[in-house]
Design a protein around this motif. Structure first.
Motif, mmCIF file in Angstrom:
data_model
loop_
_atom_site.group_PDB
_atom_site.id
_atom_site.type_symbol
_atom_site.label_atom_id
_atom_site.label_comp_id
_atom_site.label_asym_id
_atom_site.label_seq_id
_atom_site.Cartn_x
_atom_site.Cartn_y
_atom_site.Cartn_z
ATOM 1 N N GLY A 64 133.573 -26.202 9.946
ATOM 2 C CA GLY A 64 133.204 -25.954 11.164
ATOM 3 C C GLY A 64 132.910 -27.301 11.781
ATOM 4 N N VAL A 70 133.045 -31.021 18.076
ATOM 5 C CA VAL A 70 134.034 -30.380 18.868
ATOM 6 C C VAL A 70 134.478 -31.048 20.046
ATOM 7 C CG1 VAL A 70 134.656 -28.110 20.135
ATOM 8 C CG2 VAL A 70 133.063 -28.091 18.211
ATOM 9 N N VAL A 112 137.970 -23.186 21.991
ATOM 10 C CA VAL A 112 137.722 -23.425 20.564
ATOM 11 C C VAL A 112 136.129 -22.630 20.287
ATOM 12 C CG1 VAL A 112 137.193 -25.208 18.626
ATOM 13 C CG2 VAL A 112 138.921 -25.580 20.575
ATOM 14 N N SER A 114 133.560 -23.004 17.223
ATOM 15 C CA SER A 114 133.349 -23.315 15.948
ATOM 16 C C SER A 114 131.765 -23.475 15.368
ATOM 17 C CB SER A 114 133.649 -24.715 15.832
ATOM 18 O OG SER A 114 133.877 -25.385 14.574
ATOM 19 N N THR A 144 136.078 -22.055 12.105
ATOM 20 C CA THR A 144 136.497 -22.569 13.324
ATOM 21 C C THR A 144 137.808 -21.538 13.696
ATOM 22 O OG1 THR A 144 136.385 -24.904 12.782
ATOM 23 C CG2 THR A 144 137.613 -24.602 14.573
#
Ligand code: ADP
Ligand code: MG
Length: 611
Positions: A64, A70, A112, A114, A144
């Protein structure tokens, strides 16, 4: 005048750069799955909709990312995998350029989710064509999930150049295949349009190959293994008797990365050469583990060529390793010298007085008419007879003009000899080395290749059956189960129509297995799974989207597999049928793939030789 040069906005620069990394949906799948592997995932779930056109989703249980990470991940050249230039020479991760995520985000709509194990909340990030739309905390599973929607939505020129769904799916499959074959310790599932099409629990390397390629590969695999100072070579080669003509799996991997390597391919082929026919290909799955600084990985992300420092030294090691394994596992058959090709010389028995051979001929028989009357032939040969007749029945009518032309091509100008009704009234056919049919024609001696001639005849027939849906199916009593590899199963739907047109009937048993319920009535005694797999392989090989080309590839592979082989003794009736059917074809002289069927030795040639 104002200055002309200005910086491109990031979104456009990214879009241009994206073209290098992301060429098709399969490239997105590859990049996302590789990221999941680099993140230490033990389970990766891949979801695809419309061959990746509308959705590609990869979910992992890896380490992750934090909220900042991110966001950073989508900056160009943002990577957690290298810090300095020296790191490039000791790489153990799949990615390192930090280009994939920004490239993907430039040409699609990305979402996304995560979360790191240690964090309570995860991050949701939405990016639309490089533009950040949303970033917020959410609760989500550790690991993720990346969803890529509407690839190339903002680059219509690229979207237009996507191939058919079948081709794009095939590309996705082959990327997945290359990845799962080096990661048997990771579980994978593939879900296409909400249907699970690949289910690969974690396992051993050997079993991973079997999971992918079907149970029947298991008995074919021979293990290879060699450790030297230059590195380790291991993996599997398939026993030589399973070498095939069509598409076969030939994989090289170095440090868990799929590569192409024509030079090493030659080494494997050299080991196999004495054991397989010239046009057959052996299967292999060969893995190299070498010191990362002895290979050049600083390659373009989409390229699969890798330069080894010790190529020259590795070549003979690889060759000998494969050769020894083939020997060790008793794969080397006792060599049969080819007495097959020797002319058959009857044994002369001096106690018997020679008699003139008598030919039983039907003087009314005309190969171009009335085929049904010949069905009551006294001794139907074991092979080919049915096929010949079936093709014959379905032939077009021969016009009188064609008939005359054919007769004059086929037969001596002298015509039937009415003075001696017991002698042959049609030309005589002589079989030479169980391979050629020799027949005397107007201008010399015609040499016809029996196998290739039959391929030409059957190809015309099968193509006609496919195009006009004329094939007749014969139900089988005990359906054979066809176990396909994932890639083969992915191709099958696009061929189903044509397979049915030929007379095949398949029912889906799930898990890439199919029951063969019916086969074309004329090929009852032939291995149906082999036929179907060869046809699938051939059409995959053509790589074409054009229906006509795929149909031709199918007709040709079916014809090649069912044609009368060399070494088959032919009766005069069979030879007559082959010759007469061959000349109904518009192109009798060549097979559909351009091999010569007929050759002429002219009168002049013969006269010259006799001088
Ligand atoms: P690269 O893989 O070359 O580093 P990417 O653009 O593919 O570049 O990814 C950028 C960074 O995002 C990676 O270095 C990694 O730190 C992070 N990342 C991407 N995908 C994942 C994932 N599935 N799990 C954890 N981290 C990820
Ligand atoms: Mg990456």
């Amino acid at each position: 005048m104002p200055d002309l040069i200005h910086l491109l906005p990031d979104s456009i620069a990214n879009q241009i750069a994206a073209g290098e990394v992301i060429q098709r949906p399969a490239s997105v799948v590859k990049e996302l799955v590789e990221n999941s592997i680099d993140a230490g995932a033990s389970y990766i779930r891949i979801g695809i909709k419309d061959a990746g056109r509308t959705l590609i989703q990869v979910i992992d249980d890896g380490k992750g990312m934090s909220g900042t990470d991110v966001r950073m991940a989508f900056e160009r050249h943002a990577t957690s995998k290298i810090k300095e230039v020296n790191d490039l020479f000791g790489l153990t991760t799949m990615g390192f350029r930090g280009e994939a995520l920004p490239s993907i985000a430039a040409i699609s709509q990305v979402e996304v989710k995560s979360r790191r194990d240690e964090d309570e909340l995860g991050t949701l990030l939405v990016i639309n064509g490089s533009r950040l739309e949303k970033q917020e905390f959410i609760s989500c599973a550790a690991g993720t999930s990346v969803s890529v929607k509407n690839i190339f939505f903002n680059v219509p020129a690229r979207r237009k150049f996507l191939k058919s769904n079948e081709t794009e799916r095939r590309n996705i499959f082959s990327e997945i295949e290359r990845i799962v074959l080096v990661n048997p310790h990771i579980a994978f599932t593939l879900i296409e349009n909400d249907i699970e099409t690949l289910h690969l629990p974690k396992t051993s390397l050997r079993q991973r190959i079997v999971q992918l390629e079907g149970k029947n590969v298991s008995q074919q695999l021979i293990e290879i293994e060699e450790e030297t100072t230059l590195g380790k070579i291991y993996g599997y080669v398939a026993r030589p008797e399973f070498a095939r003509k069509g598409r076969v799996n030939q994989f090289f991997f170095v440090n868990n990365r799929f590569i192409r390597h024509p030079y090493f391919h030659r080494a494997v082929m050299t080991a196999f050469e004495p054991l397989i026919a010239a046009n057959e290909k052996p299967e292999y799955y060969i893995y190299f583990q070498v010191n990362p600084d002895t290979i050049d990985v600083n390659i373009h992300p989409t390229k699969t060529e890798v330069k080894f420092e010790n190529e020259q030294a590795l070549w003979p090691i690889l060759m000998v390793t494969v050769k020894e394994s083939l020997g060790k596992f008793n794969a080397i058959p006792s060599i049969d010298f080819d007495t097959n090709d020797a002319p058959e010389i009857p044994i002369f028995d001096p106690s018997r007085s020679a008699t003139m051979p008598r030919l039983n001929v039907n003087p009314d028989y005309n190969p171009f008419h009335n085929p049904h009357s010949e069905r009551q032939s006294p001794s139907p040969p074991a092979f080919g007879w049915e096929q010949l007749y079936q093709g014959f029945e379905k032939e077009k009518e021969v016009t009188p003009e064609e008939d005359i032309h054919l007769q004059s091509v086929l037969f001596n100008a002298s015509g039937p000899n009415h003075d001696h009704p017991e002698t042959e009234l049609y030309p005589e056919h002589y079989q030479y080395k169980q391979k050629y049919i020799l027949t005397s024609v107007k201008s010399g001696l015609m040499i016809i290749d029996q196998h290739k001639a039959h391929i030409r005849i059957l190809f015309d027939k099968y193509l006609e059956q496919i195009r006009h849906r004329k094939g007749v199916s014969q139900r089988v009593l005990f359906p054979e189960v066809l176990e396909l590899s994932a890639a083969e199963a992915a191709t099958l739907p696009s061929l189903m129509d044509d397979l049915e047109a030929l007379g095949f009937e398949l029912s889906n048993l799930g898990n890439n297995s199919f029951a063969v319920q019916g086969v074309p009535s004329e090929i009852e005694n032939v291995d149906a799974s082999l036929l179907i797999r060869t046809m699938i392989g051939k059409s995959m090989e053509t790589g074409s989207d054009v229906k006509a080309e795929i149909q031709e590839a199918m007709a040709l592979s079916l014809a090649s597999l069912t044609a009368i082989p060399y070494g088959r003794v032919l009766t005069s009736e069979e030879m007559l049928l082959i010759v007469s059917q061959l000349f109904v074809s518009k192109t009798p002289t060549y097979t559909p793939d351009g091999q010569r069927v007929i050759s002429m030795l002219s009168d002049a040639d013969i006269e010259k030789k006799m001088k």
